[in-house]
Design a protein around this motif. Structure first.
Motif, short mmCIF file in Angstrom:
data_model
loop_
_atom_site.label_atom_id
_atom_site.label_comp_id
_atom_site.label_asym_id
_atom_site.label_seq_id
_atom_site.Cartn_x
_atom_site.Cartn_y
_atom_site.Cartn_z
N VAL A 108 0.83 -1.20 0.00
CA VAL A 108 0.00 0.00 0.00
C VAL A 108 0.87 1.26 0.00
CG1 VAL A 108 -1.64 1.34 1.37
CG2 VAL A 108 -1.99 -1.12 1.07
N THR A 109 1.97 1.24 0.73
CA THR A 109 2.85 2.40 0.80
C THR A 109 3.51 2.68 -0.54
OG1 THR A 109 3.30 2.00 3.14
CG2 THR A 109 4.85 3.39 1.95
N GLY A 112 0.63 3.49 -3.21
CA GLY A 112 -0.01 4.75 -2.85
C GLY A 112 0.89 5.94 -3.04
N THR A 113 2.17 5.81 -2.67
CA THR A 113 3.10 6.93 -2.84
C THR A 113 3.30 7.26 -4.31
OG1 THR A 113 4.24 6.31 -0.79
CG2 THR A 113 5.41 7.75 -2.32
N SER A 116 0.03 8.92 -5.57
CA SER A 116 -0.14 10.27 -5.01
C SER A 116 0.84 11.25 -5.62
CB SER A 116 0.02 10.23 -3.49
OG SER A 116 -0.98 9.43 -2.90
N TYR A 168 -8.15 -3.04 -1.33
CA TYR A 168 -6.97 -2.25 -0.98
C TYR A 168 -7.04 -0.83 -1.52
CZ TYR A 168 -4.85 -6.62 0.56
OH TYR A 168 -4.57 -7.79 1.23
N LEU A 169 -7.87 -0.59 -2.53
CA LEU A 169 -8.03 0.77 -3.04
C LEU A 169 -8.63 1.69 -1.99
CD1 LEU A 169 -9.31 0.14 -6.68
CD2 LEU A 169 -7.03 0.86 -5.95
N ILE A 172 -6.03 3.67 -0.29
CA ILE A 172 -5.23 4.60 -1.10
C ILE A 172 -6.04 5.79 -1.58
CG2 ILE A 172 -3.88 4.83 -3.22
CD1 ILE A 172 -3.09 1.91 -2.93
N ALA A 176 -5.51 9.98 -1.12
CA ALA A 176 -4.44 9.92 -2.12
C ALA A 176 -3.78 11.27 -2.35
CB ALA A 176 -4.98 9.38 -3.45
N TYR A 230 4.21 11.48 1.87
CA TYR A 230 3.18 10.53 1.45
C TYR A 230 3.48 9.12 1.97
CZ TYR A 230 0.61 13.63 -1.70
OH TYR A 230 -0.19 14.63 -2.22
N TYR A 234 1.04 6.88 4.40
CA TYR A 234 0.48 5.58 4.06
C TYR A 234 0.95 4.51 5.04
CZ TYR A 234 -1.48 7.08 -0.41
OH TYR A 234 -2.25 7.70 -1.37
#
Length: 318
Positions: A108-109, A112-113, A116, A168-169, A172, A176, A230, A234
């Motif tokens: 996720v990190t 997501g990073t 974002s 999992y979305l 994020i 985001a 970010y 996350y």
């Protein structure tokens, strides 16, 4: 000859000494030299502040490396270690709920990073061009979201209507984009010399080439800092998972840590070792805390040199 020597002496007196690598920068003429008492007070205050930060971290790390017998003899948290054992970390990383949660947090990190940063950089670059379409309206809309929000219930209903619950979305997309990070990036992009952009445009470069070949290479400092912001957000996030996820196998590491510390629950696969006395529940809790803090502690020193240039330069004008 005397006049020449006198001139050379005067030049030597007026010549400024270059500060060394570890020496303090020269003081302005209007600042007084600090007294010894003031310097001693600053040293004591900084020392106490460092001790207040490092001492709890020391206790957490030491306790996670102790055996059950040592923890029982200390009556809980251990300050002075008696040997070192990595049994708690071996059990946590050997499989089960904690390892799965760590992999979820890492995935996720990273995803997501990247998402974002892509959205933030594109939005900030568009807003940094004063002639872009809808520039003023989009900027005012973004600023409004910093002061007014829909609230938790409408946000949850929106996520549920989009079918993002138990995915999992949901970890994020709801968080985001940060408007503050976009404004910092926009201000940094606006500080880039317009002559460079104009010369590239004269040579036939389009907006995408200008962004990736000129703007982003010159903005490595602020991009590194915002990426760290970010990533830390996350990695440390737990609230979205607690309200959008119901499957325990999808929980990130922070939520598992909360279950261990607050609810005194045991990770799946460790109950047998704890019941037989091979592991201490307190050592497991401290080890999970160390695993949760480790990525941030490792990445922060590499980005520390960019903080001053990335944040202060990006905040000069907006």
């Amino acid at each position: 000859m005397t006049a020449v020597l006198g001139t050379r002496q005067d030049q030597g007196k007026t010549r400024e000494k270059r500060p060394g690598r570890w020496s303090a920068p020269p003081r302005p003429v209007w600042e007084e030299e600090p007294s010894r008492a003031g310097q001693a007070g600053k040293g004591i205050a900084l020392g106490l502040a460092c001790l207040a930060i490092l001492f709890p971290l020391w206790i957490v790390i030491v306790t996670s490396l102790q055996t059950k017998r040592t923890i029982d003899e200390a009556g809980g948290l251990v300050v002075i270690p008696k040997g070192i054992t990595f049994v708690a970390y071996q059990e946590l990383l050997g499989g089960g709920q904690v390892q799965r949660a760590a992999l979820v947090s890492i995935g996720v990190t990273v995803v997501g990073t990247l998402f974002s940063m892509a959205v933030s950089v594109l939005c900030a670059y568009g807003l940094s061009r004063s002639g872009s379409l809808g520039h003023s309206w989009i900027l005012m809309t973004l600023l409004a979201t910093m002061f007014f929000g829909a609230g938790l219930i409408p946000t949850y209903l929106l996520v549920q209507a989009l079918g993002l619950t138990d995915t999992y979305l949901a970890l994020i997309l709801p968080s985001a984009v940060s408007v503050f990070n976009i404004l910092v990036l926009r201000a940094f992009f606006m500080n880039i010399s317009q002559e460079l952009v104009d010369s590239a445009r004269i040579d036939g470069a389009g907006e995408w080439r200008i962004l990736f070949r000129i703007v982003m290479p010159l903005s490595r400092a602020v991009i590194a800092v915002i990426s760290l912001f970010y990533a830390v957000g996350y990695w440390s996030a737990w609230f979205n998972a607690s309200i959008y996820l119901t499957d325990q196998d999808m929980m990130p590491l922070q939520n598992v840590m909360i279950q261990l510390v607050q609810k005194q629950e045991r990770p799946v696969g460790l109950s047998a070792q704890i019941n037989t006395g091979q592991l201490s529940p307190l050592a497991i809790q401290m080890a999970v805390m160390v695993l949760a803090l480790l990525p941030v502690a490792v990445l922060s020193p590499f980005v520390q040199k960019h903080f001053k240039k990335g944040m202060l330069t990006g905040a000069v004008k907006g």
